[in-house]
Motif scaffolding. Structure first.
Motif, PDB file in Angstrom:
ATOM      1  N   ARG A 237      -6.565   1.509   0.062  1.00 33.42           N
ATOM      2  CA  ARG A 237      -6.168   2.512  -0.936  1.00 33.42           C
ATOM      3  C   ARG A 237      -5.255   3.558  -0.296  1.00 33.42           C
ATOM      4  O   ARG A 237      -4.261   3.978  -0.905  1.00 33.42           O
ATOM      5  N   ILE A 238      -5.579   3.972   0.910  1.00 35.46           N
ATOM      6  CA  ILE A 238      -4.718   4.936   1.615  1.00 35.46           C
ATOM      7  C   ILE A 238      -3.320   4.351   1.762  1.00 35.46           C
ATOM      8  O   ILE A 238      -2.324   5.015   1.472  1.00 35.46           O
ATOM      9  N   HIS A 239      -3.218   3.119   2.176  1.00 34.17           N
ATOM     10  CA  HIS A 239      -1.901   2.500   2.356  1.00 34.17           C
ATOM     11  C   HIS A 239      -1.166   2.305   1.031  1.00 34.17           C
ATOM     12  O   HIS A 239       0.051   2.444   0.973  1.00 34.17           O
ATOM     13  N   GLU A 240      -1.907   2.001   0.005  1.00 36.59           N
ATOM     14  CA  GLU A 240      -1.289   1.852  -1.319  1.00 36.59           C
ATOM     15  C   GLU A 240      -0.620   3.168  -1.726  1.00 36.59           C
ATOM     16  O   GLU A 240       0.530   3.192  -2.178  1.00 36.59           O
ATOM     17  N   VAL A 241      -1.330   4.271  -1.540  1.00 32.10           N
ATOM     18  CA  VAL A 241      -0.774   5.579  -1.907  1.00 32.10           C
ATOM     19  C   VAL A 241       0.343   5.970  -0.945  1.00 32.10           C
ATOM     20  O   VAL A 241       1.346   6.554  -1.355  1.00 32.10           O
ATOM     21  N   LEU A 242       0.209   5.632   0.332  1.00 33.20           N
ATOM     22  CA  LEU A 242       1.292   5.902   1.288  1.00 33.20           C
ATOM     23  C   LEU A 242       2.586   5.226   0.841  1.00 33.20           C
ATOM     24  O   LEU A 242       3.656   5.823   0.870  1.00 33.20           O
ATOM     25  N   VAL A 243       2.493   3.983   0.410  1.00 30.83           N
ATOM     26  CA  VAL A 243       3.672   3.256  -0.063  1.00 30.83           C
ATOM     27  C   VAL A 243       4.234   3.935  -1.308  1.00 30.83           C
ATOM     28  O   VAL A 243       5.446   4.139  -1.422  1.00 30.83           O
ATOM     29  N   GLU A 244       3.352   4.317  -2.236  1.00 35.62           N
ATOM     30  CA  GLU A 244       3.799   4.987  -3.468  1.00 35.62           C
ATOM     31  C   GLU A 244       4.551   6.275  -3.176  1.00 35.62           C
ATOM     32  O   GLU A 244       5.477   6.630  -3.900  1.00 35.62           O
ATOM     33  N   THR A 245       4.141   6.984  -2.118  1.00 37.02           N
ATOM     34  CA  THR A 245       4.752   8.283  -1.802  1.00 37.02           C
ATOM     35  C   THR A 245       5.849   8.176  -0.750  1.00 37.02           C
ATOM     36  O   THR A 245       6.334   9.200  -0.270  1.00 37.02           O
ATOM     37  N   GLY A 246       6.235   6.975  -0.394  1.00 34.53           N
ATOM     38  CA  GLY A 246       7.266   6.810   0.630  1.00 34.53           C
ATOM     39  C   GLY A 246       6.804   7.285   1.994  1.00 34.53           C
ATOM     40  O   GLY A 246       7.569   7.842   2.766  1.00 34.53           O
ATOM     41  N   PHE A 247       5.512   7.099   2.286  1.00 36.82           N
ATOM     42  CA  PHE A 247       4.895   7.465   3.565  1.00 36.82           C
ATOM     43  C   PHE A 247       4.886   8.973   3.802  1.00 36.82           C
ATOM     44  O   PHE A 247       4.910   9.438   4.936  1.00 36.82           O
ATOM     45  N   ASN A 248       4.830   9.746   2.724  1.00 38.70           N
ATOM     46  CA  ASN A 248       4.710  11.201   2.809  1.00 38.70           C
ATOM     47  C   ASN A 248       3.223  11.531   2.928  1.00 38.70           C
ATOM     48  O   ASN A 248       2.463  11.391   1.960  1.00 38.70           O
ATOM     49  N   ILE A 249       2.803  11.985   4.103  1.00 42.80           N
ATOM     50  CA  ILE A 249       1.381  12.208   4.366  1.00 42.80           C
ATOM     51  C   ILE A 249       0.821  13.338   3.521  1.00 42.80           C
ATOM     52  O   ILE A 249      -0.273  13.231   2.975  1.00 42.80           O
ATOM     53  N   SER A 250       1.559  14.426   3.363  1.00 45.71           N
ATOM     54  CA  SER A 250       1.062  15.556   2.564  1.00 45.71           C
ATOM     55  C   SER A 250       0.846  15.155   1.109  1.00 45.71           C
ATOM     56  O   SER A 250      -0.194  15.469   0.513  1.00 45.71           O
ATOM     57  N   GLU A 251       1.799  14.461   0.523  1.00 45.64           N
ATOM     58  CA  GLU A 251       1.674  14.031  -0.871  1.00 45.64           C
ATOM     59  C   GLU A 251       0.570  12.989  -1.012  1.00 45.64           C
ATOM     60  O   GLU A 251      -0.184  12.993  -1.990  1.00 45.64           O
ATOM     61  N   THR A 252       0.443  12.094  -0.033  1.00 47.86           N
ATOM     62  CA  THR A 252      -0.625  11.092  -0.073  1.00 47.86           C
ATOM     63  C   THR A 252      -1.983  11.778  -0.054  1.00 47.86           C
ATOM     64  O   THR A 252      -2.873  11.437  -0.845  1.00 47.86           O
ATOM     65  N   ALA A 253      -2.163  12.749   0.832  1.00 47.92           N
ATOM     66  CA  ALA A 253      -3.431  13.475   0.922  1.00 47.92           C
ATOM     67  C   ALA A 253      -3.731  14.182  -0.397  1.00 47.92           C
ATOM     68  O   ALA A 253      -4.866  14.157  -0.887  1.00 47.92           O
ATOM     69  N   ARG A 254      -2.712  14.798  -1.005  1.00 44.19           N
ATOM     70  CA  ARG A 254      -2.911  15.490  -2.280  1.00 44.19           C
ATOM     71  C   ARG A 254      -3.382  14.505  -3.349  1.00 44.19           C
ATOM     72  O   ARG A 254      -4.343  14.753  -4.065  1.00 44.19           O
ATOM     73  N   ARG A 255      -2.719  13.338  -3.432  1.00 40.41           N
ATOM     74  CA  ARG A 255      -3.090  12.345  -4.441  1.00 40.41           C
ATOM     75  C   ARG A 255      -4.479  11.762  -4.209  1.00 40.41           C
ATOM     76  O   ARG A 255      -5.162  11.368  -5.151  1.00 40.41           O
ATOM     77  N   LEU A 256      -4.884  11.684  -2.946  1.00 41.12           N
ATOM     78  CA  LEU A 256      -6.207  11.139  -2.630  1.00 41.12           C
ATOM     79  C   LEU A 256      -7.299  12.201  -2.682  1.00 41.12           C
ATOM     80  O   LEU A 256      -8.486  11.880  -2.535  1.00 41.12           O
ATOM     81  N   GLY A 257      -6.901  13.478  -2.829  1.00 41.90           N
ATOM     82  CA  GLY A 257      -7.876  14.558  -2.900  1.00 41.90           C
ATOM     83  C   GLY A 257      -8.530  14.859  -1.571  1.00 41.90           C
ATOM     84  O   GLY A 257      -9.711  15.194  -1.503  1.00 41.90           O
ATOM     85  N   MET A 258      -7.755  14.742  -0.495  1.00 41.96           N
ATOM     86  CA  MET A 258      -8.298  15.066   0.822  1.00 41.96           C
ATOM     87  C   MET A 258      -7.334  15.979   1.563  1.00 41.96           C
ATOM     88  O   MET A 258      -6.172  16.105   1.179  1.00 41.96           O
ATOM     89  N   HIS A 259      -7.834  16.638   2.585  1.00 38.66           N
ATOM     90  CA  HIS A 259      -6.998  17.524   3.385  1.00 38.66           C
ATOM     91  C   HIS A 259      -6.008  16.688   4.194  1.00 38.66           C
ATOM     92  O   HIS A 259      -6.334  15.591   4.639  1.00 38.66           O
ATOM     93  N   ARG A 260      -4.816  17.202   4.371  1.00 35.84           N
ATOM     94  CA  ARG A 260      -3.764  16.486   5.101  1.00 35.84           C
ATOM     95  C   ARG A 260      -4.205  16.147   6.524  1.00 35.84           C
ATOM     96  O   ARG A 260      -3.962  15.054   7.020  1.00 35.84           O
ATOM     97  N   ARG A 261      -4.876  17.067   7.201  1.00 39.29           N
ATOM     98  CA  ARG A 261      -5.326  16.799   8.571  1.00 39.29           C
ATOM     99  C   ARG A 261      -6.389  15.693   8.608  1.00 39.29           C
ATOM    100  O   ARG A 261      -6.436  14.915   9.550  1.00 39.29           O
ATOM    101  N   THR A 262      -7.235  15.643   7.586  1.00 40.21           N
ATOM    102  CA  THR A 262      -8.236  14.571   7.513  1.00 40.21           C
ATOM    103  C   THR A 262      -7.545  13.221   7.400  1.00 40.21           C
ATOM    104  O   THR A 262      -7.892  12.264   8.090  1.00 40.21           O
ATOM    105  N   LEU A 263      -6.544  13.152   6.527  1.00 35.85           N
ATOM    106  CA  LEU A 263      -5.788  11.914   6.373  1.00 35.85           C
ATOM    107  C   LEU A 263      -5.075  11.550   7.671  1.00 35.85           C
ATOM    108  O   LEU A 263      -5.098  10.389   8.096  1.00 35.85           O
ATOM    109  N   ALA A 264      -4.465  12.517   8.324  1.00 38.56           N
ATOM    110  CA  ALA A 264      -3.754  12.258   9.587  1.00 38.56           C
ATOM    111  C   ALA A 264      -4.722  11.703  10.630  1.00 38.56           C
ATOM    112  O   ALA A 264      -4.382  10.769  11.372  1.00 38.56           O
TER     113      ALA A 264
END
Length: 178
Positions: free
Chosen positions: A142-169
């Motif tokens: 799911r993380i990779h699916e959203v990463l692809v949707e956002t063009g590998f933008n970590i901040s936007e991916t974290a926002r869409r997944l409802g988690m902190h950017r540092r947690t995702l990183a």
């Protein structure tokens, strides 16, 4: 230049690209090295490679999937292998849909890549596992699916997944295949 053994490697890790390139040159390929989508596009103005190796994640969070799409549009017969340290089912499916013939997780060597060029047709007798998918695998996909949707933008991916950017990183760094 002949397309028979002309290989374009699109990889932002210069040391890895040089090593891979030298290895393919010893096997009789003529190798072109590109670090970005733009540089690869410039090569395509003058050359028509028959083979390409594309890293899935390039500098600046550029997706190698865009490179696959561009290469396939340039020459639908080109054999394209995607290499990634961030393997997921989602990106594998997208890479194949966009024109890649194979998708390999790093670390992969020249033997693996050359075998992938020769193994274009699918195999119907692949062993199926009866093991169900784990929660961690589902989360990773799911993380990779959203990463692809956002063009590998970590901040936007974290926002869409409802988690902190540092947690995702941290999750991405833990799962990275080296």
């Amino acid at each position: 230049m002949s397309v028979d053994r002309l290989l374009l490697i699109i990889e932002d890790d210069a040391a890895f690209a040089r090593t891979l390139g030298r290895s393919f040159e010893r096997r009789g390929y003529t190798v072109l090295l590109a670090e970005s989508l733009d540089q690869a596009a410039e090569f395509l103005k003058q050359h028509s490679p028959g083979y390409a190796v594309v890293d899935l994640k390039l500098n600046g969070n550029t997706s190698g999937l865009a490179c696959v799409q561009m290469l396939h549009k340039h020459d639908p017969e080109m054999l394209i292998v995607v290499l990634t340290g961030f393997a997921s089912i989602t990106t594998a499916v997208e890479a194949i849909k966009l024109g890649a013939c194979q998708y390999l997780a790093k670390p992969s060597n020249t033997d693996d890549i050359e075998a992938a060029f020769g193994h274009v047709a699918g195999v119907a007798d692949v062993e199926l596992t009866s093991r169900s998918t784990s929660i961690k695998t589902l989360e990773w996909e799911r993380i990779h699916e959203v990463l692809v949707e956002t063009g590998f933008n970590i901040s936007e991916t974290a926002r869409r997944l409802g988690m902190h950017r540092r947690t995702l990183a941290r999750k991405l760094e833990k799962q990275r295949i080296k």
